[in-house]
Design a protein around this motif. Structure first.
Motif, PDB file in Angstrom:
ATOM      1  N   LYS A  47       0.827  -1.211   0.000  1.00 38.19           N
ATOM      2  CA  LYS A  47       0.000   0.000   0.000  1.00 38.19           C
ATOM      3  C   LYS A  47       0.861   1.260   0.000  1.00 38.19           C
ATOM      4  O   LYS A  47       0.533   2.243  -0.670  1.00 38.19           O
ATOM      5  N   GLU A  85      -1.781  -3.398   7.707  1.00 39.78           N
ATOM      6  CA  GLU A  85      -2.828  -2.457   8.074  1.00 39.78           C
ATOM      7  C   GLU A  85      -2.756  -1.159   7.276  1.00 39.78           C
ATOM      8  O   GLU A  85      -1.733  -0.812   6.701  1.00 39.78           O
ATOM      9  N   GLU A  86      -3.900  -0.460   7.238  1.00 39.65           N
ATOM     10  CA  GLU A  86      -3.950   0.851   6.607  1.00 39.65           C
ATOM     11  C   GLU A  86      -3.161   1.844   7.459  1.00 39.65           C
ATOM     12  O   GLU A  86      -3.321   1.892   8.674  1.00 39.65           O
TER      13      GLU A  86
END
Length: 363
Positions: A47, A85-86
């Protein structure tokens, strides 16, 4: 140019999530010719990489993702996912999250280095202010690596094609510098520097210059006593087993380009060494941690929050750090100085008749 038979696995820690580190990684390894010389293992998350990849148009950055070392592909860019995780990414901002995940990336990379899962480490910049915690109580990469590998002492060595500068003291307040200068610490730094020049840079008989602490190197004790009482005795002791000269007045030493006569310079404190180094390194300087059992390099600049996320980061120093990491790994494995290296070779600045040359040791 032929690629080395063994492409070393180079771990990359991404630094502050809001700085230029991830952008540097993407821009640098978008040139896939680097894969001929090393296999990058980037300790981050998909991400994070994808966030910054979108801000860099027309970039050819393809990778494979893994959480297992045995799945690292030697012919690809590898993202080793340290978190799933974000995470809030705010380019250009100093946030607690940016520092927390910089440390997470670094710790994962260092653990891989300890386990011999990677061959060397290149660290992107992180900020000292937002990385302090009970888990990471260090002023930067160098003291953390010293602690992690239980090294008795290490040396912050700035290196470029045309100049190398080591530091006796690093990131300490100016008012504390004099109290930290001792005969023993100078001897320790000189020993590390001499050994590193021989083992890591392939220089058989390195020649080292030592700078004074005070203006005009103390003017024989008129402007401070450290040169007479500490620095000169340390140099005298070191002369028994290495080629070392000084102390030199720092201003005249660099202004007259005397550094060109030496393989390295030992400065007493940060700005005394770093200001001339960054002036002469022309944007391609590398920070190398000498004295470790492993190889770690980094670019010679910081997080550059002012340009983060704007596709303005210059990759020159980061690319030089990768070159240096690979070169030193190969040198440690037995590459001789005269063997032609496929990457940028850090050449010795020593003169052909260096051993016979008589040098003036005071200004």
């Amino acid at each position: 140019m032929n690629a080395p038979q063994h492409r070393p696995l180079i771990g990359i820690s991404v630094g502050d999530l809001n700085g230029v580190g991830t952008e540097l990684v993407i821009k640098t390894f978008s040139d896939h010719r680097l894969l001929e010389f090393c296999t990058p293992v980037i300790f981050a998350s998909n991400k994070l990489i994808n966030f910054y990849r979108k801000s860099i148009p027309e970039i050819g950055f393809n990778y494979q993702s893994t959480r297992e070392y045995n799945r690292i592909n030697p012919k690809q860019i590898n993202i080793f996912n340290c978190w799933e995780e974000e995470v809030a990414i705010n380019p250009g901002q100093l946030t607690e999250t940016g520092g927390t995940y910089a440390v997470k990336s670094l710790m994962a990379a260092v653990e891989a280095l300890k386990q011999n899962k990677i061959d060397g480490l290149v660290t992107a910049p992180m900020h000292k202010k937002n990385t302090q915690s009970a888990q990471f109580n260090f002023t930067g990469h160098t003291p953390y690596l010293k602690h992690s590998f239980d090294a008795k002492d290490v040396l912050m060595l700035m290196t470029a094609e045309n100049i190398r500068v080591g530091l006796v003291t690093e990131h300490v307040p100016v008012r504390e510098i004099a109290s930290l200068i001792s005969r023993e610490i100078i001897q320790s730094k000189l020993n590390i520097l001499n050994d590193s020049l021989r083992r890591d840079f392939g220089i058989d008989k390195p020649k080292i210059a030592v700078l004074g602490l005070n203006p005009h190197a103390g003017d024989e004790g008129i402007i401070g006593k450290e040169e007479e009482e500490i620095i000169k005795p340390a140099i005298k002791d070191a002369k028994h087993h290495m080629l070392v000269f000084g102390p030199y007045s720092a201003d005249a030493f660099f202004a007259r380009h005397q550094y060109r006569k030496f393989d390295a310079v030992l400065a007493m404190y940060h700005d005394q060494g770093l200001i001339p180094f960054k002036s002469f390194a022309i944007g391609e300087g590398v920070n190398y941690t000498a004295g470790l059992p492993v190889v770690r390099t980094s670019p010679d600049h910081g997080t550059a929050f002012d340009i983060a996320g704007k596709d303005k980061a210059d990759t020159s120093s980061f690319l030089a750090a990768i070159y240096a990491c690979v070169d030193i790994i190969n040198m440690r494995k037995g590459y001789s100085e005269n063997r032609k290296n496929p990457l940028k070779k850090m050449t010795s600045a020593v003169l052909a008749n260096a051993e016979d040359e008589t040098l003036e040791e005071t200004e």
